[in-house]
Motif scaffolding. Structure first.
Motif, PDB file in Angstrom:
ATOM      1  N   ILE A  72      -4.847  18.082  -2.758  1.00 28.13           N
ATOM      2  CA  ILE A  72      -4.434  16.859  -2.077  1.00 28.13           C
ATOM      3  C   ILE A  72      -4.590  15.687  -3.039  1.00 28.13           C
ATOM      4  CG2 ILE A  72      -4.829  15.326  -0.118  1.00 28.13           C
ATOM      5  CD1 ILE A  72      -6.159  17.750   1.300  1.00 28.13           C
ATOM      6  N   GLN A  73      -3.474  15.030  -3.350  1.00 25.06           N
ATOM      7  CA  GLN A  73      -3.490  13.835  -4.184  1.00 25.06           C
ATOM      8  C   GLN A  73      -3.864  12.663  -3.275  1.00 25.06           C
ATOM      9  OE1 GLN A  73      -2.939  13.977  -7.498  1.00 25.06           O
ATOM     10  NE2 GLN A  73      -2.583  16.168  -7.299  1.00 25.06           N
ATOM     11  N   MET A  74      -5.068  12.148  -3.441  1.00 21.73           N
ATOM     12  CA  MET A  74      -5.547  11.073  -2.585  1.00 21.73           C
ATOM     13  C   MET A  74      -4.884   9.750  -2.981  1.00 21.73           C
ATOM     14  SD  MET A  74      -7.476  12.702  -0.551  1.00 21.73           S
ATOM     15  CE  MET A  74      -8.786  11.785   0.231  1.00 21.73           C
ATOM     16  N   PRO A  75      -4.642   8.867  -2.002  1.00 18.23           N
ATOM     17  CA  PRO A  75      -3.974   7.595  -2.290  1.00 18.23           C
ATOM     18  C   PRO A  75      -4.920   6.592  -2.963  1.00 18.23           C
ATOM     19  CG  PRO A  75      -4.587   7.673   0.005  1.00 18.23           C
ATOM     20  CD  PRO A  75      -4.930   9.030  -0.583  1.00 18.23           C
ATOM     21  N   GLU A  76      -4.356   5.455  -3.344  1.00 14.47           N
ATOM     22  CA  GLU A  76      -5.147   4.410  -3.996  1.00 14.47           C
ATOM     23  C   GLU A  76      -6.235   3.879  -3.067  1.00 14.47           C
ATOM     24  OE1 GLU A  76      -4.523   0.082  -6.140  1.00 14.47           O
ATOM     25  OE2 GLU A  76      -2.799   1.388  -5.850  1.00 14.47           O
ATOM     26  N   GLU A  77      -5.906   3.712  -1.794  1.00 13.81           N
ATOM     27  CA  GLU A  77      -6.871   3.243  -0.798  1.00 13.81           C
ATOM     28  C   GLU A  77      -6.969   4.259   0.327  1.00 13.81           C
ATOM     29  OE1 GLU A  77      -6.146  -0.692   0.627  1.00 13.81           O
ATOM     30  OE2 GLU A  77      -5.913  -1.513  -1.382  1.00 13.81           O
ATOM     31  N   ILE A  78      -8.198   4.690   0.604  1.00 10.15           N
ATOM     32  CA  ILE A  78      -8.425   5.627   1.702  1.00 10.15           C
ATOM     33  C   ILE A  78      -9.182   4.857   2.783  1.00 10.15           C
ATOM     34  CG2 ILE A  78      -9.357   7.847   2.404  1.00 10.15           C
ATOM     35  CD1 ILE A  78      -9.447   8.534  -0.641  1.00 10.15           C
ATOM     36  N   MET A 106       0.844  -1.180   0.000  1.00 11.54           N
ATOM     37  CA  MET A 106       0.000   0.000   0.000  1.00 11.54           C
ATOM     38  C   MET A 106       0.887   1.240   0.000  1.00 11.54           C
ATOM     39  SD  MET A 106      -3.172   0.925   2.471  1.00 11.54           S
ATOM     40  CE  MET A 106      -2.461   1.870   3.781  1.00 11.54           C
ATOM     41  N   GLU A 107       0.518   2.201  -0.821  1.00  6.18           N
ATOM     42  CA  GLU A 107       1.319   3.415  -0.925  1.00  6.18           C
ATOM     43  C   GLU A 107       1.135   4.307   0.297  1.00  6.18           C
ATOM     44  OE1 GLU A 107      -0.073   6.434  -3.776  1.00  6.18           O
ATOM     45  OE2 GLU A 107      -1.883   5.234  -3.919  1.00  6.18           O
ATOM     46  N   GLN A 108       2.161   5.067   0.600  1.00  5.03           N
ATOM     47  CA  GLN A 108       2.130   5.991   1.722  1.00  5.03           C
ATOM     48  C   GLN A 108       1.805   7.402   1.233  1.00  5.03           C
ATOM     49  OE1 GLN A 108       2.462   5.537   4.997  1.00  5.03           O
ATOM     50  NE2 GLN A 108       2.683   3.340   4.765  1.00  5.03           N
ATOM     51  N   ILE A 109       1.225   8.189   2.108  1.00  4.45           N
ATOM     52  CA  ILE A 109       0.983   9.603   1.842  1.00  4.45           C
ATOM     53  C   ILE A 109       2.290  10.338   2.134  1.00  4.45           C
ATOM     54  CG2 ILE A 109      -0.402  11.610   2.468  1.00  4.45           C
ATOM     55  CD1 ILE A 109      -2.004   9.310   1.307  1.00  4.45           C
ATOM     56  N   THR A 110       2.714  11.192   1.214  1.00  2.00           N
ATOM     57  CA  THR A 110       3.946  11.946   1.411  1.00  2.00           C
ATOM     58  C   THR A 110       3.655  13.439   1.336  1.00  2.00           C
ATOM     59  OG1 THR A 110       4.504  12.007  -0.941  1.00  2.00           O
ATOM     60  CG2 THR A 110       5.283  10.087   0.319  1.00  2.00           C
ATOM     61  N   ALA A 111       4.639  14.231   1.691  1.00  2.00           N
ATOM     62  CA  ALA A 111       4.493  15.689   1.639  1.00  2.00           C
ATOM     63  C   ALA A 111       4.210  16.162   0.219  1.00  2.00           C
ATOM     64  CB  ALA A 111       5.752  16.356   2.183  1.00  2.00           C
ATOM     65  N   GLU A 112       4.701  15.433  -0.778  1.00  2.00           N
ATOM     66  CA  GLU A 112       4.469  15.807  -2.179  1.00  2.00           C
ATOM     67  C   GLU A 112       3.006  15.667  -2.581  1.00  2.00           C
ATOM     68  OE1 GLU A 112       7.179  13.512  -1.481  1.00  2.00           O
ATOM     69  OE2 GLU A 112       8.350  15.338  -1.232  1.00  2.00           O
ATOM     70  N   ASP A 113       2.217  14.935  -1.792  1.00  2.00           N
ATOM     71  CA  ASP A 113       0.790  14.767  -2.088  1.00  2.00           C
ATOM     72  C   ASP A 113      -0.034  15.988  -1.683  1.00  2.00           C
ATOM     73  OD1 ASP A 113       1.015  12.180  -3.214  1.00  2.00           O
ATOM     74  OD2 ASP A 113       1.108  11.301  -1.213  1.00  2.00           O
ATOM     75  N   ARG A 161      -7.856  29.041   0.957  1.00  2.00           N
ATOM     76  CA  ARG A 161      -9.272  29.393   0.810  1.00  2.00           C
ATOM     77  C   ARG A 161     -10.087  28.226   0.259  1.00  2.00           C
ATOM     78  NH1 ARG A 161     -11.911  33.186   2.751  1.00  2.00           N
ATOM     79  NH2 ARG A 161     -12.989  33.740   0.871  1.00  2.00           N
ATOM     80  N   ASN A 162      -9.439  27.322  -0.469  1.00  2.00           N
ATOM     81  CA  ASN A 162     -10.143  26.195  -1.076  1.00  2.00           C
ATOM     82  C   ASN A 162      -9.297  24.936  -0.966  1.00  2.00           C
ATOM     83  OD1 ASN A 162     -12.446  27.726  -2.270  1.00  2.00           O
ATOM     84  ND2 ASN A 162     -10.787  28.718  -3.377  1.00  2.00           N
ATOM     85  N   VAL A 163      -9.986  23.802  -0.888  1.00  4.80           N
ATOM     86  CA  VAL A 163      -9.313  22.506  -0.852  1.00  4.80           C
ATOM     87  C   VAL A 163      -9.828  21.680  -2.024  1.00  4.80           C
ATOM     88  CG1 VAL A 163      -8.931  20.382   0.458  1.00  4.80           C
ATOM     89  CG2 VAL A 163      -9.094  22.573   1.659  1.00  4.80           C
ATOM     90  N   VAL A 164      -8.899  21.085  -2.781  1.00  2.81           N
ATOM     91  CA  VAL A 164      -9.250  20.216  -3.907  1.00  2.81           C
ATOM     92  C   VAL A 164      -8.706  18.824  -3.605  1.00  2.81           C
ATOM     93  CG1 VAL A 164      -8.971  19.765  -6.372  1.00  2.81           C
ATOM     94  CG2 VAL A 164      -9.167  22.126  -5.547  1.00  2.81           C
ATOM     95  N   PHE A 165      -9.607  17.853  -3.558  1.00  7.78           N
ATOM     96  CA  PHE A 165      -9.218  16.455  -3.399  1.00  7.78           C
ATOM     97  C   PHE A 165      -9.141  15.835  -4.788  1.00  7.78           C
ATOM     98  CE2 PHE A 165     -11.211  17.403   0.697  1.00  7.78           C
ATOM     99  CZ  PHE A 165     -10.291  16.856   1.577  1.00  7.78           C
ATOM    100  N   ASP A 166      -7.973  15.325  -5.145  1.00  9.30           N
ATOM    101  CA  ASP A 166      -7.763  14.703  -6.454  1.00  9.30           C
ATOM    102  C   ASP A 166      -7.799  13.183  -6.285  1.00  9.30           C
ATOM    103  OD1 ASP A 166      -6.873  13.698  -8.887  1.00  9.30           O
ATOM    104  OD2 ASP A 166      -5.359  15.256  -9.148  1.00  9.30           O
ATOM    105  N   PHE A 167      -8.831  12.561  -6.853  1.00  8.99           N
ATOM    106  CA  PHE A 167      -9.056  11.124  -6.702  1.00  8.99           C
ATOM    107  C   PHE A 167      -8.535  10.313  -7.888  1.00  8.99           C
ATOM    108  CE2 PHE A 167     -12.133  12.941  -3.787  1.00  8.99           C
ATOM    109  CZ  PHE A 167     -12.081  12.070  -2.712  1.00  8.99           C
ATOM    110  N   ALA A 168      -7.601  10.838  -8.660  1.00  8.57           N
ATOM    111  CA  ALA A 168      -7.115  10.152  -9.856  1.00  8.57           C
ATOM    112  C   ALA A 168      -6.577   8.752  -9.545  1.00  8.57           C
ATOM    113  CB  ALA A 168      -6.044  10.987 -10.550  1.00  8.57           C
ATOM    114  N   ARG A 169      -5.924   8.576  -8.404  1.00  7.53           N
ATOM    115  CA  ARG A 169      -5.330   7.274  -8.053  1.00  7.53           C
ATOM    116  C   ARG A 169      -6.254   6.399  -7.226  1.00  7.53           C
ATOM    117  NH1 ARG A 169       0.259   9.436  -5.479  1.00  7.53           N
ATOM    118  NH2 ARG A 169      -1.282  10.196  -4.012  1.00  7.53           N
ATOM    119  N   THR A 170      -7.341   6.945  -6.712  1.00  9.35           N
ATOM    120  CA  THR A 170      -8.159   6.262  -5.713  1.00  9.35           C
ATOM    121  C   THR A 170      -9.054   5.190  -6.326  1.00  9.35           C
ATOM    122  OG1 THR A 170      -8.158   8.295  -4.410  1.00  9.35           O
ATOM    123  CG2 THR A 170      -9.769   6.610  -3.812  1.00  9.35           C
TER     124      THR A 170
END
Length: 107
Positions: free
Chosen positions: A18-24, A1-8, A46-55
């Motif tokens: 926020i680049q979301m991981p494969e499994e949340i 399972m991939e880890q969340i890193t600062a680059e995410d 001011r805004n948060v974007v969750f990117d689910f491309a990998r999820t």
């Protein structure tokens, strides 16, 4: 399972992406919350974007992550968005009611 890193966690202008991981799940949700909250405190977000491309999988912990960030950012007039949302994640959004507080943007 991939880890969340600062680059995410990437801040562009006043937007946290926020680049979301494969499994949340419970394990990854804690790391996502910590990283997001660190950015929300240290940056002028001011805004948060969750990117689910990998999820590919998200349980109730993922719903909690999104709801918690929505609660925090909305206090400052900010908004939460989601991008690259596949059919499975869209279904989770509908069933949980997240689609009422998170705007899903077309990719």
């Amino acid at each position: 399972m991939e880890q969340i890193t600062a680059e995410d966690f990437q801040v562009i202008d006043n937007c946290l992406i926020i680049q979301m991981p494969e499994e949340i799940d419970h394990h990854s949700a804690g790391f996502i919350c910590q990283g997001a909250d660190r950015c929300l405190v240290s940056e002028e977000i001011r805004n948060v974007v969750f990117d689910f491309a990998r999820t590919r999988f998200m349980d109730s912990s993922g719903i909690g992550v999104i709801m918690g960030r929505h609660r925090k950012i909305s206090c400052f007039g900010g908004h939460v968005y989601a991008v690259h949302v596949d059919k499975q994640i869209q279904r989770i959004f509908r069933l949980s009611g997240l689609n009422k507080i998170v705007e899903v943007l077309e990719s």
